[in-house]
Design a protein around this motif. Structure first.
Motif, mmCIF file in Angstrom:
data_model
loop_
_atom_site.group_PDB
_atom_site.id
_atom_site.type_symbol
_atom_site.label_atom_id
_atom_site.label_comp_id
_atom_site.label_asym_id
_atom_site.label_seq_id
_atom_site.Cartn_x
_atom_site.Cartn_y
_atom_site.Cartn_z
ATOM 1 N N ARG A 296 12.364 9.524 0.299
ATOM 2 C CA ARG A 296 12.676 10.323 1.467
ATOM 3 C C ARG A 296 12.527 11.794 0.849
ATOM 4 N N GLU A 297 12.247 12.738 1.831
ATOM 5 C CA GLU A 297 11.954 14.072 1.269
ATOM 6 C C GLU A 297 13.409 14.993 0.767
ATOM 7 N N THR A 298 13.613 15.422 -0.027
ATOM 8 C CA THR A 298 14.977 16.049 -0.701
ATOM 9 C C THR A 298 14.758 17.559 -0.120
ATOM 10 N N VAL B 130 0.832 -1.255 -0.145
ATOM 11 C CA VAL B 130 -0.222 -0.112 0.034
ATOM 12 C C VAL B 130 0.969 1.309 -0.056
ATOM 13 N N TYR B 131 0.677 2.230 -1.096
ATOM 14 C CA TYR B 131 1.605 3.239 -1.025
ATOM 15 C C TYR B 131 0.792 4.738 -1.219
ATOM 16 N N ASN B 132 1.702 5.647 -1.082
ATOM 17 C CA ASN B 132 0.938 7.137 -1.209
ATOM 18 C C ASN B 132 -0.099 7.349 -0.124
ATOM 19 N N LYS C 132 8.467 11.725 1.307
ATOM 20 C CA LYS C 132 8.689 12.797 0.276
ATOM 21 C C LYS C 132 7.263 12.800 -0.095
ATOM 22 N N GLU C 133 6.849 14.294 -0.286
ATOM 23 C CA GLU C 133 5.360 14.560 -0.902
ATOM 24 C C GLU C 133 5.376 14.121 -2.389
ATOM 25 N N ASP C 134 4.396 13.491 -2.676
ATOM 26 C CA ASP C 134 4.219 13.239 -4.029
ATOM 27 C C ASP C 134 3.553 14.504 -4.760
ATOM 28 N N GLU C 135 4.328 15.213 -5.944
ATOM 29 C CA GLU C 135 4.058 16.294 -6.469
ATOM 30 C C GLU C 135 3.075 16.142 -7.251
ATOM 31 N N ASN C 136 2.497 15.119 -7.536
ATOM 32 C CA ASN C 136 1.193 14.838 -8.447
ATOM 33 C C ASN C 136 0.124 14.616 -7.466
ATOM 34 N N ASP C 137 0.417 14.439 -6.430
ATOM 35 C CA ASP C 137 -0.748 13.861 -5.301
ATOM 36 C C ASP C 137 -0.805 14.662 -4.002
ATOM 37 N N LYS C 138 -0.851 15.837 -4.142
ATOM 38 C CA LYS C 138 -0.595 16.866 -3.079
ATOM 39 C C LYS C 138 -1.213 16.272 -1.596
#
Ligand code: 4AD
Ligand code: MG
Length: 507
Positions: free
Chosen positions: A437-439, A395-397, A408-414
């Motif tokens: 990981r968040e960069t 299970v992801y996101n 890390k935040e998904d830029e396409n899935d705020k």
């Protein structure tokens, strides 16, 4: 004669050998003693015949109490019916030490009694099998990563910073300053991956879990790979290859141990198929019964399970009644009556298990239907979801609120972060947690503040984003959770030699 080990007997058929070990079980009849010898590598039945060993040694054999130690010589005979496939026709034996009355007998003991005697309980066949499987798993883990050129590096145990939130930290006094026992080696793993590219840690981790569940220990072993230049997709591919590799190694190399545990391996075999992958939101749809899997909702499946359990309970009760009637009729021989009595005991235990399962289902149903979107999964939500597939699920996101600061935040899935949990089937639930990981250093700083973590403790960690910042990912496997699933255990406490959980520090 030099002694050998039980697991070598298949190469020594019809030869005379010496074994050294302990009496794990014994029964005697006229002129014969049947002794189950265990030597750490296995269990073998030794047949001690008065006419072969003579009176003196036969008397010695008869006085061997449970767990007495001995050296025994004899001929290796093939016998398919025996555990391990061989038995020993004894020609001589020497007693090493006669044991006092052994506290762990053949009768059923409660979990607390067994845990209080863990130093002895480890000798039983079940525990022996579990520890051997654990060893195979550990070896396979190293093999997997070493073959892929990962470098094993060790993270410190005393740390100044929380990795997985502050609620379950063990605080110690480090020469007058507070220090915490490591909850996870991950943050150090990230630093090490920037030095070596691909690394993994394998060490003890600690969480002050103030509750007794069948999944939580306060001290457990974690394997944490960390990979520079990996994104979430590559991370999930690695998790899948890794779990498949380790489980397959156990299936290929631990047949005897799995057999000792009476483990039905059909669900384990399914690791050879592709794992299921789904986003958190889809998983929630399924849990809540808003989306079907193979035409059925969770609600339907659980109701069917409940009906099947009730049928099984009824038929076990009927079986017991029939056996009791037979015993009461007085028509059975003593042996037959005893056989039926022990069968009744087994059936009663089975019924207790079934009743417990049946009692859980309405609770699961209720919590699945009322699951609040946006929350983290509880154990029962994981059970319900995995029940629908019978295979490992990734299970992801996840909603950012339920996951750690470093995701890390998904830029396409705020609002969603690139975390992943691997859920094992058969009700075992989460065994791996990881992600990308968040960069973005500014976002990391914000998250550290939001999670009320002390910024000073993370200065070194933030340096990793200042000097050669790259995308990277990793995950953590809880060793005991994996052992528990592979062995099919009821509780994680049997998966580690000396378990530590809330309320237990001895032996
Ligand atoms: O999901 P968790 O908290 O993730 C981490 O610690 C990350 N820093 C890992 C990483 O990305 N490097 O823990 C990882 C795993 C869980 O999936 C579970 O298997 C195990 O550690 N675990 C426990 N096992 C036994 N008892 C506990 N109290 C556990 N807490 C976590
Ligand atoms: Mg987790």
């Amino acid at each position: 004669m030099q002694s050998t080990y039980i697991n070598q007997l298949s190469k020594l058929e019809n030869q005379e050998v010496v074994l050294k070990g302990w009496n794990a079980n014994k029964r005697d009849s006229k002129g014969l003693v049947f002794l189950t010898l265990r030597d750490g590598t296995g269990f073998v039945q030794c047949v001690i015949d008065l006419n072969i060993v003579g009176e003196q040694m036969f008397e010695d054999a008869k006085r061997l109490s449970l767990e007495s130690s001995l050296s025994i010589q004899g001929k290796v005979i093939k016998n398919e019916k025996q555990f391990g496939g061989y038995e020993l026709q004894a020609t001589s034996l020497q007693v090493i030490a006669i044991a006092e009355e052994y506290p762990i007998g053949r009768k059923e003991h409660g979990p607390d009694f067994l845990l209080n005697h863990r130093h002895l309980w480890l000798r039983s066949k079940r525990q022996w099998a579990i520890m051997r499987i654990r060893n195979t798993i550990i070896f396979a883990i190293h093999e997997f990563f070493q073959q892929r050129n990962f470098v094993q590096m060790d993270a410190p145990i005393f740390t100044g910073n929380a990795c997985e939130g502050t609620s379950n930290l063990f605080e110690t006094d480090y020469f007058g300053d507070p220090a915490y026992l490591s909850q996870s080696g991950q943050l150090y793993g990230e630093a090490m991956a920037m030095a070596q590219g691909l690394i993994y840690t394998f060490g003890p981790t600690f969480r002050a879990e103030k509750s007794k569940t069948r999944r939580h220990l306060t001290e457990f072993w974690m394997i944490e790979p960390e990979m520079a230049f990996y994104d979430l997709k590559m991370d999930m591919d690695l998790i899948e290859d890794f779990i498949r590799y380790v489980v397959s190694k156990v299936l290929d190399n631990c047949q005897t141990e799995l057999q000792a545990l009476e483990r039905n391996t059909s669900f384990l075999e399914r690791v050879r198929e592709p794992f299921i992958r789904m986003k958190y939101e889809e998983a929630v749809d399924i849990i809540k019964g808003e989306k079907t899997v193979n035409g059925k909702t969770t609600i339907q499946i659980l109701e069917e399970d409940l009906a099947a359990l009730k049928d099984n309970i009824a038929s076990a009760e009927k079986d017991i009644a029939e056996r009791e009637a037979k015993i009461a009729s007085g028509s059975l021989t003593k042996g037959e009556a005893n056989f039926n009595r022990s069968k009744i005991d087994t059936l009663k235990n089975e019924i207790a298990d079934l009743l417990e399962k049946a009692a859980n289902i309405p609770t699961w149903l209720n919590s699945a239907q009322n699951f609040e979107r946006g929350n983290d999964f509880g154990g029962s939500d994981e059970t319900v979801l995995t029940r629908m597939f019978g295979q490992p699920i990734m299970v992801y996101n996840w909603p950012q609120e339920v996951k750690a600061f470093y995701m890390k935040e998904d830029e396409n899935d705020k609002g969603y972060v690139k975390g992943v949990d691997l859920l094992a089937p058969e009700g075992y639930g989460e065994v791996v947690g990881g992600g990308e990981r968040e960069t973005d250093i500014e976002r990391l700083k914000r998250k550290i503040v939001e999670h009320e973590l002390p910024m000073e403790a993370f200065e070194w960690y933030l340096d990793l984003r200042k000097f050669g910042n790259v995308p990277h990912s990793g995950f953590g496997l809880g060793l005991e959770r994996l052992v528990t699933w592979i062995c099919g255990l009821q509780h994680v406490r049997e998966s580690i030699p000396f378990p530590r959980f809330y309320g237990r520090l001895t032996p």
